[in-house]
Design a protein around this motif. Structure first.
Motif, PDB file in Angstrom:
ATOM      1  N   CYS A   1       0.864  -1.173   0.000  1.00 51.03           N
ATOM      2  CA  CYS A   1       0.000   0.000   0.000  1.00 51.03           C
ATOM      3  C   CYS A   1       0.906   1.230   0.000  1.00 51.03           C
ATOM      4  N   ALA A   2       0.957   1.897  -1.121  1.00 47.75           N
ATOM      5  CA  ALA A   2       1.746   3.121  -1.222  1.00 47.75           C
ATOM      6  C   ALA A   2       0.904   4.271  -0.706  1.00 47.75           C
ATOM      7  N   ALA A   3       1.407   4.916   0.354  1.00 50.91           N
ATOM      8  CA  ALA A   3       0.655   5.989   1.010  1.00 50.91           C
ATOM      9  C   ALA A   3       1.452   7.281   0.946  1.00 50.91           C
ATOM     10  N   SER A   4       0.771   8.368   0.664  1.00 58.10           N
ATOM     11  CA  SER A   4       1.466   9.637   0.471  1.00 58.10           C
ATOM     12  C   SER A   4       1.821  10.355   1.765  1.00 58.10           C
ATOM     13  N   GLY A   5       1.278   9.912   2.908  1.00 53.91           N
ATOM     14  CA  GLY A   5       1.584  10.578   4.167  1.00 53.91           C
ATOM     15  C   GLY A   5       2.171   9.614   5.171  1.00 53.91           C
ATOM     16  N   ARG A   6       3.010  10.118   6.085  1.00 59.03           N
ATOM     17  CA  ARG A   6       3.671   9.249   7.054  1.00 59.03           C
ATOM     18  C   ARG A   6       2.961   9.177   8.394  1.00 59.03           C
ATOM     19  N   THR A   7       2.313  10.233   8.805  1.00 61.67           N
ATOM     20  CA  THR A   7       1.773  10.278  10.158  1.00 61.67           C
ATOM     21  C   THR A   7       0.352   9.748  10.199  1.00 61.67           C
ATOM     22  N   PHE A   8       0.184   8.554   9.658  1.00 63.60           N
ATOM     23  CA  PHE A   8      -1.123   7.927   9.602  1.00 63.60           C
ATOM     24  C   PHE A   8      -1.059   6.522  10.147  1.00 63.60           C
ATOM     25  N   THR A   9      -2.091   6.163  10.895  1.00 66.20           N
ATOM     26  CA  THR A   9      -2.357   4.760  11.169  1.00 66.20           C
ATOM     27  C   THR A   9      -2.908   4.156   9.878  1.00 66.20           C
ATOM     28  N   VAL A  10      -2.437   2.966   9.532  1.00 66.89           N
ATOM     29  CA  VAL A  10      -2.902   2.308   8.312  1.00 66.89           C
ATOM     30  C   VAL A  10      -3.496   0.956   8.668  1.00 66.89           C
ATOM     31  N   GLY A  11      -4.614   0.679   8.052  1.00 69.68           N
ATOM     32  CA  GLY A  11      -5.254  -0.616   8.240  1.00 69.68           C
ATOM     33  C   GLY A  11      -5.453  -1.317   6.915  1.00 69.68           C
ATOM     34  N   TRP A  12      -5.408  -2.637   6.970  1.00 75.07           N
ATOM     35  CA  TRP A  12      -5.814  -3.466   5.835  1.00 75.07           C
ATOM     36  C   TRP A  12      -7.182  -4.052   6.157  1.00 75.07           C
ATOM     37  N   PHE A  13      -8.072  -3.993   5.185  1.00 70.55           N
ATOM     38  CA  PHE A  13      -9.408  -4.550   5.301  1.00 70.55           C
ATOM     39  C   PHE A  13      -9.647  -5.450   4.102  1.00 70.55           C
ATOM     40  N   ARG A  14     -10.681  -6.261   4.170  1.00 73.96           N
ATOM     41  CA  ARG A  14     -11.036  -7.073   3.019  1.00 73.96           C
ATOM     42  C   ARG A  14     -12.549  -7.190   2.918  1.00 73.96           C
ATOM     43  N   GLN A  15     -12.989  -7.415   1.693  1.00 69.52           N
ATOM     44  CA  GLN A  15     -14.421  -7.568   1.454  1.00 69.52           C
ATOM     45  C   GLN A  15     -14.640  -8.657   0.413  1.00 69.52           C
ATOM     46  N   ALA A  16     -15.332  -9.688   0.836  1.00 69.33           N
ATOM     47  CA  ALA A  16     -15.694 -10.778  -0.060  1.00 69.33           C
ATOM     48  C   ALA A  16     -17.090 -10.519  -0.620  1.00 69.33           C
ATOM     49  N   PRO A  17     -17.416 -11.105  -1.769  1.00 75.81           N
ATOM     50  CA  PRO A  17     -18.741 -10.886  -2.363  1.00 75.81           C
ATOM     51  C   PRO A  17     -19.867 -11.239  -1.396  1.00 75.81           C
TER      52      PRO A  17
ATOM     53  N   LYS B   1     -20.454 -10.036   1.464  1.00 78.72           N
ATOM     54  CA  LYS B   1     -20.113  -9.916   2.887  1.00 78.72           C
ATOM     55  C   LYS B   1     -19.721  -8.482   3.216  1.00 78.72           C
ATOM     56  N   GLU B   2     -19.778  -8.160   4.492  1.00 78.39           N
ATOM     57  CA  GLU B   2     -19.361  -6.840   4.939  1.00 78.39           C
ATOM     58  C   GLU B   2     -17.837  -6.710   4.908  1.00 78.39           C
ATOM     59  N   ARG B   3     -17.395  -5.488   4.793  1.00 84.14           N
ATOM     60  CA  ARG B   3     -15.960  -5.213   4.855  1.00 84.14           C
ATOM     61  C   ARG B   3     -15.474  -5.504   6.270  1.00 84.14           C
ATOM     62  N   GLU B   4     -14.342  -6.191   6.379  1.00 90.32           N
ATOM     63  CA  GLU B   4     -13.844  -6.560   7.699  1.00 90.32           C
ATOM     64  C   GLU B   4     -12.389  -6.179   7.873  1.00 90.32           C
ATOM     65  N   PHE B   5     -12.050  -5.887   9.111  1.00 89.17           N
ATOM     66  CA  PHE B   5     -10.683  -5.547   9.480  1.00 89.17           C
ATOM     67  C   PHE B   5      -9.800  -6.779   9.367  1.00 89.17           C
ATOM     68  N   VAL B   6      -8.588  -6.569   8.851  1.00 95.21           N
ATOM     69  CA  VAL B   6      -7.606  -7.647   8.753  1.00 95.21           C
ATOM     70  C   VAL B   6      -6.410  -7.376   9.667  1.00 95.21           C
ATOM     71  N   ALA B   7      -5.798  -6.194   9.510  1.00 95.58           N
ATOM     72  CA  ALA B   7      -4.614  -5.859  10.305  1.00 95.58           C
ATOM     73  C   ALA B   7      -4.430  -4.349  10.315  1.00 95.58           C
ATOM     74  N   GLY B   8      -3.755  -3.852  11.345  1.00 90.84           N
ATOM     75  CA  GLY B   8      -3.482  -2.430  11.433  1.00 90.84           C
ATOM     76  C   GLY B   8      -2.087  -2.183  11.979  1.00 90.84           C
ATOM     77  N   ILE B   9      -1.538  -1.014  11.661  1.00 90.59           N
ATOM     78  CA  ILE B   9      -0.204  -0.653  12.133  1.00 90.59           C
ATOM     79  C   ILE B   9      -0.162   0.835  12.444  1.00 90.59           C
ATOM     80  N   SER B  10       0.504   1.177  13.537  1.00 89.16           N
ATOM     81  CA  SER B  10       0.611   2.572  13.932  1.00 89.16           C
ATOM     82  C   SER B  10       1.569   3.329  13.015  1.00 89.16           C
ATOM     83  N   SER B  11       1.585   4.645  13.144  1.00 92.27           N
ATOM     84  CA  SER B  11       2.344   5.481  12.207  1.00 92.27           C
ATOM     85  C   SER B  11       3.844   5.179  12.235  1.00 92.27           C
ATOM     86  N   ALA B  12       4.382   4.876  13.407  1.00 91.10           N
ATOM     87  CA  ALA B  12       5.807   4.562  13.509  1.00 91.10           C
ATOM     88  C   ALA B  12       6.083   3.071  13.410  1.00 91.10           C
ATOM     89  N   GLY B  13       5.029   2.282  13.346  1.00 85.62           N
ATOM     90  CA  GLY B  13       5.193   0.841  13.207  1.00 85.62           C
ATOM     91  C   GLY B  13       5.350   0.091  14.511  1.00 85.62           C
TER      92      GLY B  13
END
Length: 121
Positions: free
Chosen positions: A22-38, A40-52
């Motif tokens: 995931c190429a992100a243009s800003g550094r000071t962001f929490t980033v999450g990965w989500f997924r959505q199957a046909p 089904k609702e979108r669901e959380f997969v994983a997250g990481i804080s801004s500094a990791g």
């Protein structure tokens, strides 16, 4: 405005691996990965804080998926191992200004377009 662009999806056999980026243009962001199957609702997969320093995983992927980030490259990764057919979905990355943190999709104002992951049995 934050721009998010996912890549790395594809077709893989069960038990295989993929690494999403995931190429992100800003550094000071929490980033999450989500997924959505046909159908089904979108669901959380994983997250990481801004500094990791902090990570979080859904129970369904814990021990198989690893989230990481390289802020020098403005990229967040999701390494997916031991893939299962039930992991098949569109995977999306999302960002929220730090220090906000959580699994709720409503928390994240910025979203990528998604990348398809298909796991065959």
């Amino acid at each position: 405005q934050v721009q998010l662009v996912e890549s790395g999806g594809g077709l893989v056999q069960a038990g295989g691996s993929l690494r999403l980026s995931c190429a992100a243009s800003g550094r000071t962001f929490t980033v999450g990965w989500f997924r959505q199957a046909p159908g089904k609702e979108r669901e959380f997969v994983a997250g990481i804080s801004s500094a990791g320093g902090y990570t979080d995983y859904a129970d369904s992927v814990k021990g198989r998926f690893t989230i990481s980030r390289d802020n020098a490259k403005s990229t967040v990764y999701l390494q997916m191992n031991s893939l299962k057919p039930e992991d098949t979905a569109v995977y999306l990355c999302a960002a929220v200004p730090s220090p906000q943190w959580g699994r709720n999709t409503a928390l994240y104002p910025y979203w990528g377009q998604g990348t398809q992951v298909t796991v065959s049995s």
